[in-house]
Motif scaffolding. Structure first.
Motif, PDB file in Angstrom:
ATOM      1  N   LEU A  96      47.411  21.989   9.704  1.00  0.00           N
ATOM      2  CA  LEU A  96      48.665  22.378   9.053  1.00  0.00           C
ATOM      3  C   LEU A  96      49.074  21.371   7.977  1.00  0.00           C
ATOM      4  N   ARG A  97      48.847  20.096   8.218  1.00  0.00           N
ATOM      5  CA  ARG A  97      49.201  19.096   7.196  1.00  0.00           C
ATOM      6  C   ARG A  97      48.337  19.281   5.943  1.00  0.00           C
ATOM      7  N   ILE A  98      47.079  19.604   6.135  1.00  0.00           N
ATOM      8  CA  ILE A  98      46.177  19.825   4.994  1.00  0.00           C
ATOM      9  C   ILE A  98      46.638  21.032   4.170  1.00  0.00           C
ATOM     10  N   ASN A  99      47.172  22.048   4.861  1.00  0.00           N
ATOM     11  CA  ASN A  99      47.538  23.318   4.207  1.00  0.00           C
ATOM     12  C   ASN A  99      49.036  23.590   4.224  1.00  0.00           C
ATOM     13  N   ALA A 100      49.833  22.529   4.355  1.00  0.00           N
ATOM     14  CA  ALA A 100      51.288  22.684   4.549  1.00  0.00           C
ATOM     15  C   ALA A 100      51.956  23.502   3.453  1.00  0.00           C
ATOM     16  N   ASP A 101      51.505  23.330   2.210  1.00  0.00           N
ATOM     17  CA  ASP A 101      52.153  24.032   1.091  1.00  0.00           C
ATOM     18  C   ASP A 101      52.018  25.546   1.220  1.00  0.00           C
ATOM     19  N   ARG A 102      50.988  26.011   1.914  1.00  0.00           N
ATOM     20  CA  ARG A 102      50.775  27.461   2.072  1.00  0.00           C
ATOM     21  C   ARG A 102      51.842  28.113   2.946  1.00  0.00           C
ATOM     22  N   ILE A 103      52.494  27.305   3.799  1.00  0.00           N
ATOM     23  CA  ILE A 103      53.490  27.877   4.711  1.00  0.00           C
ATOM     24  C   ILE A 103      54.882  27.288   4.432  1.00  0.00           C
ATOM     25  N   GLY A 104      55.046  26.715   3.246  1.00  0.00           N
ATOM     26  CA  GLY A 104      56.374  26.263   2.819  1.00  0.00           C
ATOM     27  C   GLY A 104      56.843  24.948   3.399  1.00  0.00           C
ATOM     28  N   PHE A 105      55.906  24.095   3.810  1.00  0.00           N
ATOM     29  CA  PHE A 105      56.255  22.776   4.337  1.00  0.00           C
ATOM     30  C   PHE A 105      55.640  21.682   3.451  1.00  0.00           C
ATOM     31  N   ASN A 106      56.184  20.479   3.565  1.00  0.00           N
ATOM     32  CA  ASN A 106      55.537  19.310   2.979  1.00  0.00           C
ATOM     33  C   ASN A 106      54.513  18.768   3.963  1.00  0.00           C
ATOM     34  N   ARG A 107      53.530  18.038   3.436  1.00  0.00           N
ATOM     35  CA  ARG A 107      52.464  17.517   4.309  1.00  0.00           C
ATOM     36  C   ARG A 107      52.983  16.511   5.328  1.00  0.00           C
ATOM     37  N   ASP A 108      54.121  15.893   5.021  1.00  0.00           N
ATOM     38  CA  ASP A 108      54.663  14.880   5.936  1.00  0.00           C
ATOM     39  C   ASP A 108      55.737  15.462   6.857  1.00  0.00           C
ATOM     40  N   PHE A 109      55.602  16.763   7.190  1.00  0.00           N
ATOM     41  CA  PHE A 109      56.606  17.377   8.066  1.00  0.00           C
ATOM     42  C   PHE A 109      56.724  16.603   9.384  1.00  0.00           C
ATOM     43  N   THR A 110      57.942  16.636   9.930  1.00  0.00           N
ATOM     44  CA  THR A 110      58.236  15.965  11.203  1.00  0.00           C
ATOM     45  C   THR A 110      57.831  16.868  12.365  1.00  0.00           C
ATOM     46  N   ILE A 111      57.359  16.244  13.448  1.00  0.00           N
ATOM     47  CA  ILE A 111      57.072  17.019  14.663  1.00  0.00           C
ATOM     48  C   ILE A 111      58.095  16.622  15.723  1.00  0.00           C
ATOM     49  N   TYR A 112      58.920  17.590  16.121  1.00  0.00           N
ATOM     50  CA  TYR A 112      59.924  17.354  17.159  1.00  0.00           C
ATOM     51  C   TYR A 112      59.260  17.342  18.531  1.00  0.00           C
ATOM     52  N   ASP A 113      59.575  16.332  19.324  1.00  0.00           N
ATOM     53  CA  ASP A 113      59.107  16.361  20.708  1.00  0.00           C
ATOM     54  C   ASP A 113      60.106  17.167  21.546  1.00  0.00           C
ATOM     55  N   THR A 114      59.853  17.239  22.841  1.00  0.00           N
ATOM     56  CA  THR A 114      60.694  18.068  23.719  1.00  0.00           C
ATOM     57  C   THR A 114      62.154  17.632  23.682  1.00  0.00           C
ATOM     58  N   ASN A 115      62.399  16.319  23.646  1.00  0.00           N
ATOM     59  CA  ASN A 115      63.780  15.816  23.622  1.00  0.00           C
ATOM     60  C   ASN A 115      64.482  16.148  22.312  1.00  0.00           C
ATOM     61  N   ASP A 116      63.757  16.018  21.190  1.00  0.00           N
ATOM     62  CA  ASP A 116      64.339  16.379  19.885  1.00  0.00           C
ATOM     63  C   ASP A 116      64.752  17.846  19.876  1.00  0.00           C
ATOM     64  N   SER A 117      63.849  18.657  20.386  1.00  0.00           N
ATOM     65  CA  SER A 117      64.071  20.102  20.418  1.00  0.00           C
ATOM     66  C   SER A 117      65.296  20.455  21.259  1.00  0.00           C
ATOM     67  N   LYS A 118      65.360  19.861  22.456  1.00  0.00           N
ATOM     68  CA  LYS A 118      66.490  20.160  23.344  1.00  0.00           C
ATOM     69  C   LYS A 118      67.813  19.669  22.748  1.00  0.00           C
ATOM     70  N   SER A 119      67.792  18.528  22.100  1.00  0.00           N
ATOM     71  CA  SER A 119      69.017  17.990  21.475  1.00  0.00           C
ATOM     72  C   SER A 119      69.545  18.948  20.419  1.00  0.00           C
ATOM     73  N   LEU A 120      68.636  19.495  19.599  1.00  0.00           N
ATOM     74  CA  LEU A 120      69.048  20.437  18.569  1.00  0.00           C
ATOM     75  C   LEU A 120      69.623  21.710  19.189  1.00  0.00           C
ATOM     76  N   ILE A 121      68.994  22.190  20.245  1.00  0.00           N
ATOM     77  CA  ILE A 121      69.482  23.393  20.930  1.00  0.00           C
ATOM     78  C   ILE A 121      70.888  23.152  21.512  1.00  0.00           C
ATOM     79  N   LYS A 122      71.103  21.974  22.076  1.00  0.00           N
ATOM     80  CA  LYS A 122      72.433  21.628  22.608  1.00  0.00           C
ATOM     81  C   LYS A 122      73.490  21.676  21.503  1.00  0.00           C
TER      82      LYS A 122
END
Length: 288
Positions: A96-122
């Motif tokens: 995905l990082r190699i082809n990030a531009d094809r799906i509308g992301f930058n190559r340095d996109f952040t990856i949320y772990d489980t805690n990041d994800s849950k915090s955002l949902i809260k």
């Protein structure tokens, strides 16, 4: 290198030597499945396969590391380091990082772990002024994860009468709104969660034929450990990558699946022959 095949029992050796088409290795605990995968990769290298064109997918970093160490002890660090070997998520985040531009992301996109994800949902549940006892963040997170692993986008969800009715019966009618808001906020933040790594890989391969064909051609052989634990999204990626050459070896235990809570689908292994009619099955029945 001494003859590596001599270190295998008859069943293991048969499974290792077959590299002419798709194969399923049924292996219970203690039957030497890791040995078969390790030696199969060595056998592929001995038969002219370039290491960087072999894709080996595992479920844990520990399993990938142990396998790579075993292979390195047989063929050397240099060759072993060139293998595309790792977890589904680590390998596909690389693609995905190699082809990030094809799906509308930058190559340095952040990856949320489980805690990041849950915090955002809260935060979203709070912003929407919903009761977090009804919309339990852990449950919402798990539900969104299941949707993504089934490749159901927020818009598919919104338009799916059956799913919406189920939410209404469960007294959680705003679930689809939370999912859509979560999706949009991740996009704005330039972030993906773990499930997105599979979801967006499927989108990338589905919507960009040139990218799909590039990786179909690049990966000459695909191996998957613990195939009984794959979900729909993982199965689809593997089948897409192998569609042209059918050079696939999956190892699994058809009596065990530990990731059913993450959407693992045991029918992926039980019905494998329907996807690959010329599938050869090997059973490792000797327990060590």
């Amino acid at each position: 290198m001494e003859n590596y095949l001599d270190k295998l029992n008859e069943q293991q050796r048969s499974a290792v030597e077959y590299i002419d088409g798709p194969s399923l290795v049924i292996a219970g605990a203690g039957s030497g499945k890791t040995r078969v995968l390790t030696y199969k990769i060595v056998h592929l290298l001995q038969n002219g396969y370039e290491p960087y064109r072999i894709l080996a997918l595992t479920f844990t970093n520990k399993a990938a590391r142990e396998m790579k160490e075993r292979i390195a002890s047989l063929i050397g660090e240099g060759l072993a380091s060139q293998l595309w070997m790792g977890t589904f998520h680590s390998i596909f985040s690389k693609i995905l990082r190699i082809n990030a531009d094809r799906i509308g992301f930058n190559r340095d996109f952040t990856i949320y772990d489980t805690n990041d994800s849950k915090s955002l949902i809260k935060v979203i549940i709070k912003d929407m002024q919903l009761d977090d006892k009804v919309y339990n963040p852990s449950h919402v997170q798990s539900h969104i994860s299941n949707m993504k692993n089934a490749l159901i986008s927020p818009w598919d969800y919104e338009n799916n009468r059956e799913l919406r009715q189920a939410d209404i019966r469960a007294k959680r009618p705003e679930m689809y709104v939370i999912y859509k808001t979560y999706w949009n906020r991740c996009r704005v933040a330039g972030a993906m969660d773990f499930d997105d790594l599979l979801f967006y890989t499927n989108i990338l391969l589905r919507d960009h034929k040139d990218v799909l064909e590039k990786y179909q051609d690049f990966f000459r052989f695909v191996l998957v450990d613990e195939y009984q634990d794959t979900n729909f999204a993982q199965r689809l990626i593997v089948s897409q990558l192998c569609k042209q050459h059918n050079r696939l070896c999956v190892v699994g235990d058809d009596a065990q699946s530990i990731y059913s809570f993450r959407g693992a689908n045991i029918t992926n292994i039980l019905n494998l022959s329907q996807s690959y009619p010329n599938l050869k099955t090997f059973k490792l029945e000797q327990n060590y």
